[in-house]
Design an enzyme around this catalytic site. Structure first.
Site, PDB file in Angstrom:
ATOM      1  N   LYS A   1      49.891  46.578  32.111  1.00  0.00           N
ATOM      2  CA  LYS A   1      50.706  45.520  31.911  1.00  0.00           C
ATOM      3  C   LYS A   1      52.669  45.533  31.495  1.00  0.00           C
ATOM      4  O   LYS A   1      52.440  45.187  30.546  1.00  0.00           O
ATOM      5  CB  LYS A   1      49.531  43.842  32.033  1.00  0.00           C
TER       6      LYS A   1
ATOM      7  N   SER B   1      47.053  36.275  35.115  1.00  0.00           N
ATOM      8  CA  SER B   1      48.429  36.332  35.712  1.00  0.00           C
ATOM      9  C   SER B   1      48.724  38.344  35.765  1.00  0.00           C
ATOM     10  O   SER B   1      49.309  38.981  35.727  1.00  0.00           O
ATOM     11  CB  SER B   1      49.223  36.528  34.461  1.00  0.00           C
TER      12      SER B   1
ATOM     13  N   SER C   1      43.392  35.437  32.293  1.00  0.00           N
ATOM     14  CA  SER C   1      44.444  36.669  32.693  1.00  0.00           C
ATOM     15  C   SER C   1      44.034  37.572  32.954  1.00  0.00           C
ATOM     16  O   SER C   1      44.450  38.370  34.243  1.00  0.00           O
ATOM     17  CB  SER C   1      45.676  36.208  32.425  1.00  0.00           C
TER      18      SER C   1
END
Length: 432
Positions: free
Chosen positions: A38, A113, A137
């Site tokens: 990420k 996210s 997330s």
């Protein structure tokens, strides 16, 4: 002895912001396994943007602790994945680099996210990925994309090198297509790091096993309350029934603090974000200001141009909650409500081993469906309690509703990752 590999796969879902075409790796438990990271986790020599214009072109001079561990375990880091800007979202639509789409249905979001990481795994681009979880997330995109995602106990995985959104809530964790791969990546990143003041010195994770027989599974009524799609609830109830068939004992229970959890989470996270994002001022981070103008005007312009709408909204709300005369009305009350959530978990874990329910109240939204921020915030209702309490939580696929994946959430006691992974493996094998 090091080895090299090439990674040049198409990315139809816009899962990546930055791709590494030539990758060096060494021998180890992750030897040569493609792993996506990420884009809010620092990687030396590789652009790290947090999905934001304000960090476009930023290349960290150091690796996050989890990156050092993955490299030493032989993992092949193939790129940085798309995400909601600074982790603020449930859809990955707020990224400055365009939305990621769901590999199951490209007209829908992958969740957020950590949507890019989940999409990269679900599409088969990589075998596993790292995400971060501040209020769901990791678990949200795992549920929406039909994969496995684990949010570890707060302090179990070092946050050194994670670009902060809300320090007291966020954790780095693994996403994978199955429980065994999720557990493997988790075992490589869990551990003590003296550079992280919240890191805890605990024994290494135990080898994964399949175990559900005799486990007491608490099912809070509030996890199936208002806002949960009946089709999703039905699939999850069937999954819980499957746990019972595999030997678990189902215990109906109640978690009254759920009514305060969402508000407590958003006041806390936005307040911490308003403080953390103050560093993006054009001096420390961000584009250099126009020195002819006043500092105040230059600072405002840099942030207005560099931050997206959702990030600006959360900074403003957080600044208001911390402002003179209002901190006691909002932030202090949020911390009291947070303690109520912790107390509820402690009470429940006196009589049950694991808490189960839906990961998300709905299946993946259609692109553009959550233009109203409140509807997006409400989608986090089932995931934020685990972050407020700091306990581990995992999403494992349990079926489909409306043709889209549904996740079963398993929540454990502090440091009981091994227990919820063992239960998830038993469920996965029993559902095969």
């Amino acid at each position: 002895m090091g080895s090299k590999m090439s990674f040049d796969k198409p990315d139809p879902d816009n899962a990546f912001i930055t791709l590494c075409r030539e990758i060096d790796y060494q021998e180890g438990p992750l030897s040569g396994i493609p792993i996506a990271i990420k884009d809010n986790i620092s990687t030396a020599g590789i652009q790290t943007t947090c999905g934001s214009k304000i960090l476009k072109g930023y290349i960290p001079p150091y690796d996050a602790h989890v990156i050092t561990l993955i490299r030493s375990a032989g993992g092949a880091i193939v790129g940085k994945t798309n995400m909601d800007e600074f982790g603020m979202g449930t859809t990955t639509e707020s990224s400055a680099f365009g939305p990621t789409t769901n590999p199951v249905d490209p007209t829908r979001v992958p969740g957020g996210s950590s949507g890019g990481s989940a999409a990269a795994v679900a599409s088969g681009l990589v075998r596993m990925a790292l995400g971060t979880d501040t209020g769901g997330s990791i678990r949200c995109p795992a549920s929406f994309c039909g994969i496995v995602g684990l949010k570890p106990t707060y302090g179990r995985v070092s946050r050194y090198g994670l670009i902060a959104y809300a320090n007291s809530l966020e954790q780095i964790g693994p996403l994978a297509r199955n429980v065994r791969d999720c557990a493997l990546l988790y075992s490589c990143i869990a551990g003590y790091d003296p550079r992280d003041g919240t890191s805890l010195d605990l024994p290494a994770p135990t080898p994964l096993r399949s175990e559900i027989q005799g486990k007491r599974i608490g099912v809070p009524a509030e996890f199936f309350g208002e806002g949960v799609d009946p089709a999703v609830a039905s699939v999850v109830q069937s999954g819980i029934q499957r746990l019972e068939e595999l030997g678990a004992v189902i215990v109906p229970c109640s978690m009254p603090s759920m009514r305060y959890a969402l508000a407590a989470y958003y006041v806390t996270s936005m307040s911490e974000a308003s403080s953390n994002l103050g560093r993006y001022d054009g001096v420390r981070y961000g584009q250099a200001p126009d020195t002819v103008r006043s500092w105040h005007d230059a600072y405002s312009e840099i942030r207005r141009a560099g931050f997206g709408e959702e990030v600006r909204r959360r900074i403003l709300l957080g600044s208001f909650a911390l402002s003179a005369g209002y901190q006691g009305k909002y932030y202090a009350k949020a911390q009291a409500a947070r303690q109520m959530v912790r107390d509820d978990f402690e009470r429940l874990f006196e009589s049950v081993d694991i808490i189960a329910g839906p990961t998300m109240p709905t299946v993946a939204f259609r692109l553009g469906e959550t233009s109203d921020p409140l509807s997006m915030y409400l989608a986090d209702i089932l995931t934020v309690p685990a972050n407020l309490a700091g306990v581990p939580a995992l999403s494992v696929p349990c079926g489909t509703a409306h043709g889209m994946p549904v996740g079963l959430q398993l929540i454990g006691r502090h440091f009981a990752e091994d227990e919820i992974l063992a239960a998830a493996l038993a469920f996965e094998e029993g559902s095969a």
